[in-house]
Design a protein around this motif. Sequence first.
Motif, short mmCIF file in Angstrom:
data_model
loop_
_atom_site.label_atom_id
_atom_site.label_comp_id
_atom_site.label_asym_id
_atom_site.label_seq_id
_atom_site.Cartn_x
_atom_site.Cartn_y
_atom_site.Cartn_z
N LEU A 1 -25.95 20.88 -12.23
CA LEU A 1 -25.73 19.44 -12.32
C LEU A 1 -26.98 18.65 -11.95
CD1 LEU A 1 -22.21 19.23 -10.64
CD2 LEU A 1 -22.75 19.26 -13.08
N GLY A 2 -28.09 19.36 -11.75
CA GLY A 2 -29.34 18.68 -11.43
C GLY A 2 -29.60 18.47 -9.95
N ALA A 3 -28.74 19.02 -9.09
CA ALA A 3 -28.92 18.84 -7.64
C ALA A 3 -30.05 19.73 -7.14
CB ALA A 3 -27.62 19.18 -6.91
N LYS A 4 -30.70 19.27 -6.10
CA LYS A 4 -31.77 20.03 -5.46
C LYS A 4 -31.33 20.50 -4.09
CE LYS A 4 -35.54 17.50 -7.73
NZ LYS A 4 -36.76 16.67 -7.51
N ILE A 5 -31.87 21.60 -3.68
CA ILE A 5 -31.53 22.15 -2.38
C ILE A 5 -32.07 21.25 -1.27
CG2 ILE A 5 -33.59 23.61 -2.38
CD1 ILE A 5 -32.01 25.66 -0.76
N PRO A 6 -31.27 20.91 -0.26
CA PRO A 6 -31.78 20.11 0.85
C PRO A 6 -32.90 20.86 1.58
CG PRO A 6 -29.39 20.17 0.88
CD PRO A 6 -29.84 21.17 -0.13
N LYS A 7 -33.96 20.16 1.91
CA LYS A 7 -35.09 20.82 2.57
C LYS A 7 -34.87 20.99 4.07
CE LYS A 7 -38.63 19.40 -0.73
NZ LYS A 7 -39.94 18.74 -0.92
N GLY A 8 -34.17 20.04 4.67
CA GLY A 8 -34.00 20.12 6.11
C GLY A 8 -32.70 19.51 6.56
N VAL A 9 -32.15 20.08 7.64
CA VAL A 9 -30.92 19.58 8.26
C VAL A 9 -31.20 19.42 9.74
CG1 VAL A 9 -28.50 20.02 8.74
CG2 VAL A 9 -29.48 20.75 6.55
N MET A 10 -31.01 18.19 10.26
CA MET A 10 -31.25 17.90 11.66
C MET A 10 -29.92 17.81 12.40
SD MET A 10 -33.57 17.22 14.02
CE MET A 10 -35.03 16.68 13.11
N LEU A 11 -29.74 18.68 13.40
CA LEU A 11 -28.54 18.66 14.24
C LEU A 11 -28.85 17.86 15.49
CD1 LEU A 11 -27.55 22.44 13.96
CD2 LEU A 11 -26.65 20.54 12.63
#
Length: 650
Positions: free
Chosen positions: A230-240
């Motif tokens: 669907l054209g989505a890109k993988i998230p580069k970073g996740v901040m907890l």
Amino acid sequence: MKKQDKLYSTNSSEEKQTQAPSPKGFKMYWLYLLFLGFMIFFMFFGQTFNTKEIGWIEFEQTMLHTHDVEKIIVVNKEIAEVFIKSEKLKDPKYQNIPKGKFISNTSPHYIISIGSVDSFENKLQQAQKDFSPSELVDVRYVNRTNWWSTIVWILPFGLLILFWMYLFRGLGKSTMGGAVFNFGKSTAKLLDKDTKSTVTFKDVAGLKEAKKEVEEIVDFLKNPATYTKLGAKIPKGVMLVGPTGTGKTLMAKAVAGEANVPFFSLSGSEFVEMFVGVGASRVRDLFKQAKQKAPSIIFIDEIDAVGRSRSKLNSFQSNDERENTLNQLLTELDGFGTNTGVIVLAATNRADILDKALLRPGRFDRHIYLELPNKQERIEIYEVHLKPIKKAKDVDVQLLASLSPGFSGADIANICNEAALIAARKKQQAVFQEDFMEARDRVVGGLERRGKIISPKEKKIVAYHEAGHAIASWYLKNVDSLVKVSIIPRGKSLGGAWYLPEEHQIITKSQFTDQLCASLGGRAAEEIIFKEASSGALDDLEKVTKQAYTMVAYYGLNTKMGPMSFYDSTGENERFLGKPYSEKMAELIDKEVQDLINLSYEKVSKLLITHQKELEVLAKLLLKKEVVYLEDLEQILGERINETPINIAD
């Protein structure tokens, strides 16, 4: 138990893999043993090579005049080696000559240190002037290299070299690369399929919204085609982001256990070293390894150690290693290079001090906030931590969750463990509700100290002080329900009143003022009964003062101040010594805070004077029983009406 067995077998297989037989060949320790043996040999047997040194007079009178000398060899124009005739060696005066298997027949019997060759020749000629030509001693001159002196001189340097070789060899083994000076390599711990974490999302109780977002990241790694089509890109970073103990690291462990990809785990402080450039080098090496094993996950715990905001105050420094490391991290996260298949997880409880460039989308696309659990989430957390505990039938999880508002998951885990320890100390077969209550009191207030010696006068003051808190909170509408009152010393306090708090997302002005009155009830009771106050209200006064300043300066709950707030959510004002308001405004804030506290004190004093009889009855009961529970309070004070009898003016 099955999980433990599985973990044990996994560790055993890892040990078998790591303890593979080393290849045969020359080992470094043989060189150490050889050198050590060489040293021991010369220490114990080196003295056998030492020839006795004599002076000229002894040589002339005891050897030369008696015609005992066979020959003399002058070595390097410094030492004269004296050889005695073989038939003369039987003479008793030559019995002190060293003998042994290390002494050969060609070794000299004595040596003489000569000042110069000319002087030695003149002395020898004068001593032999009466000798016949056949009796003259043969003198020869040779040049030799003294290997023993060379070895003794080189020995300290050899020991120093071996020491550094051993030290660098150990340093090389302790780093990932295995090289001697491998400081610039990443120290991240790699978890792959063989060393996968045993924690899963089932072990993470509560945190439903946060867990759902993190599960999506794991699902993206497992099924990327579902999103990329669907054209989505993988998230580069996740901040907890969240307070301490809310489960940030536990969430990362669950990701490592669920995602079947390489997982690199390290702390933010591991990037910072005393050597310049090491932090940036480790960042480059970490992302290089992650790219080679892509798709992969990098988890940086306590990222605020390296991601602190860059400010102008640090610009005067010639070099800032932490800032260089941060710059390299920013480049790796979203620079000209590509990190396809690499997701960065980071955790911190100080998001307010992180650099804005680090938090922007493209580097950390998602910010997941882990807040303190509510009552329902605390019930789920209790159920997780109570599974391994052998609990009794009277354990009420609902009540435990109600009595622990504001507790994090780590606090709840500590209460469960502390309750089990208390039950084991009592030699019980199960953990009862009473043990959990005692554990909660210990975690909140500290260890109970019944052996602390308190004079009767001080104990009486403490009893009236705690009774004042209890009476005030009982008759004030917006104060939490009272559970028990105690005058048993616990931690640093000499007593305490325990409440069943209600959870509030917002607090009104009337709630604030009632809490101020309840906190001042102890000091007011002391002045009413003893006509003077004591130092026991220090903690109450500190809390009241901070709360009053918060009401006036932050929440805008003062009519003279108006709807103004000097709260700084960015934390930038902390770097400046001055205040964000004028001196006139500061005087107004101080006056309004003082008036607010004084009015609250007058209000609670009137309340306690009205109910002075109940105050004295409750204090006497505390002196008798030391702990008074809700049933006793209701017998003395009646059913709680929850009405504030006197309104407070602004």
